[in-house]
Design a protein around this motif. Structure first.
Motif, short mmCIF file in Angstrom:
data_model
loop_
_atom_site.label_atom_id
_atom_site.label_comp_id
_atom_site.label_asym_id
_atom_site.label_seq_id
_atom_site.Cartn_x
_atom_site.Cartn_y
_atom_site.Cartn_z
N GLU A 1 0.85 -1.21 0.00
CA GLU A 1 0.00 0.00 0.00
C GLU A 1 0.87 1.25 0.00
OE1 GLU A 1 -2.37 -0.16 3.52
OE2 GLU A 1 -3.28 -2.06 2.91
N THR B 1 1.27 10.39 -5.87
CA THR B 1 -0.11 10.91 -5.77
C THR B 1 -0.05 12.38 -6.19
OG1 THR B 1 0.16 11.70 -3.51
CG2 THR B 1 -0.67 9.45 -3.75
N ASP C 1 -2.55 -2.89 -8.87
CA ASP C 1 -3.87 -2.31 -8.67
C ASP C 1 -3.76 -0.92 -8.03
OD1 ASP C 1 -6.46 -3.09 -9.15
OD2 ASP C 1 -6.86 -3.25 -6.99
N VAL C 2 -2.92 -0.83 -7.01
CA VAL C 2 -2.70 0.47 -6.34
C VAL C 2 -2.17 1.48 -7.36
CG1 VAL C 2 -1.23 1.67 -4.64
CG2 VAL C 2 -2.33 -0.49 -4.03
N HIS D 1 -2.58 1.51 -10.69
CA HIS D 1 -3.60 1.93 -11.66
C HIS D 1 -4.64 2.85 -11.03
CE1 HIS D 1 -1.96 -0.36 -14.88
NE2 HIS D 1 -2.04 -1.50 -14.23
N LYS D 2 -4.99 2.58 -9.77
CA LYS D 2 -6.04 3.40 -9.14
C LYS D 2 -5.51 4.71 -8.57
CE LYS D 2 -9.35 -0.14 -7.90
NZ LYS D 2 -9.21 -1.38 -7.17
N GLN D 3 -4.36 4.68 -7.91
CA GLN D 3 -3.93 5.86 -7.15
C GLN D 3 -2.81 6.66 -7.81
OE1 GLN D 3 -3.57 5.32 -2.84
NE2 GLN D 3 -4.30 3.25 -3.09
N PRO E 1 -3.42 8.10 -12.39
CA PRO E 1 -4.10 9.36 -12.71
C PRO E 1 -3.17 10.57 -12.72
CG PRO E 1 -5.40 8.09 -11.14
CD PRO E 1 -4.08 7.37 -11.29
#
Ligand code: AP5
Length: 220
Positions: free
Chosen positions: A57, A89, A173-174, A176-178, A181
């Protein structure tokens, strides 16, 4: 010069970061390596971050700010650095801009490394690292001379805790999602921007990267 190496886990940020550092003579700030070292040494920082790193994470942004600020304030960073794994991020990207602007600096170049999830899963499953000197190998594509020992210092190689199959999938997954972007934000910045597909061999990737840096006038 301040360079950001951006891309999914296993895209080659560490591999090409070390090469860039040799070419340009500026250090790499690899946040993942710094966090793992803190965990290994049992520091207060290590204690705070280990649950995130082991699980794949993201470590909270405020903690990452402290880590990166300290690295940027060090004497070795005074002529610039190559960021490997930071920012991840939008908030971290803004933090970085702020920390650099306090030094009268800014990001000069963003390099996006790209590889498909299938390539990444295969690569990370066969990555082995030296726990002593940090050298990185790949049992398939970049093997040590002896499958179990570091070529540089002879220490038995290990697999990173987060390179187990289920954690690799979670890290992707982390990403691609976080983190992905952030690409849109980076692409809009008025700085040099390169995209390097790293699905070929390391030598091919290095050659392409070198050519691009020559085109930009960063290398001769
Ligand atoms: P971190 O250590 O940054 O891991 P990562 O981003 O998941 O990236 P990797 O180190 O796994 O891969 P890489 O892109 O460097 O690939 P490499 O060059 O080794 O982060 C770990 C954890 O720390 C995170 O999950 C999070 O918990 C925390 N963290 C770190 N930074 C953070 C932040 N900013 N915010 C919040 N949390 C943070 O290559 C991979 C393998 O492929 C190697 O074996 C290599 O030899 C091989 N390979 C084969 N062919 C090629 C080729 N053509 N190019 C490159 N490599 C190749």
């Amino acid at each position: 010069m301040y360079i950001v190496l951006f891309g999914p886990p296993g895209a080659g940020k560490g591999t090409y970061g070390r090469k860039l550092s040799q070419w340009l003579g500026i250090p790499v700030v690899a946040t993942g390596d710094m966090l793992r070292a803190a965990i290994e040494e049992g520091t207060q920082l290590g204690e705070r971050v280990k649950k995130y790193v082991y699980a794949g994470e993201l470590v909270p942004d405020e903690i990452m700010r402290e880590v990166v600020k300290q690295a940027l304030d060090s004497e070795t960073a005074k002529n610039g650095v190559i960021f490997d794994g930071f920012p991840r991020t939008l908030q971290q990207a803004k933090m970085l801009e702020e920390l650099l602007s306090e030094k009268g600096a800014h990001i000069d170049l963003i390099i996006e490394l790209d590889a498909s999830d299938d390539v990444i899963i295969e690569r990370l499953s066969s990555r082995r690292v030296c726990p002593k000197c940090g050298a990185v190998y790949n049992l398939r594509t970049n093997p040590p001379k002896d499958d179990s020992k570091c070529d540089v210092c002879g220490t038995p190689l290990v697999q990173r805790d987060d390179d187990k199959p289920e954690t690799i999938k979670f890290r992707l997954d982390v990403y691609h999602k976080q983190t992905a972007p952030l690409l849109e934000y980076f692409r809009q910045q008025p700085v040099d921007y390169l995209v390097l597909n790293t699905e070929g061999t390391i030598e091919e990737g290095e050659k392409k990267l070198r050519e691009e840096l020559v085109n930009l006038g960063i290398l001769r």
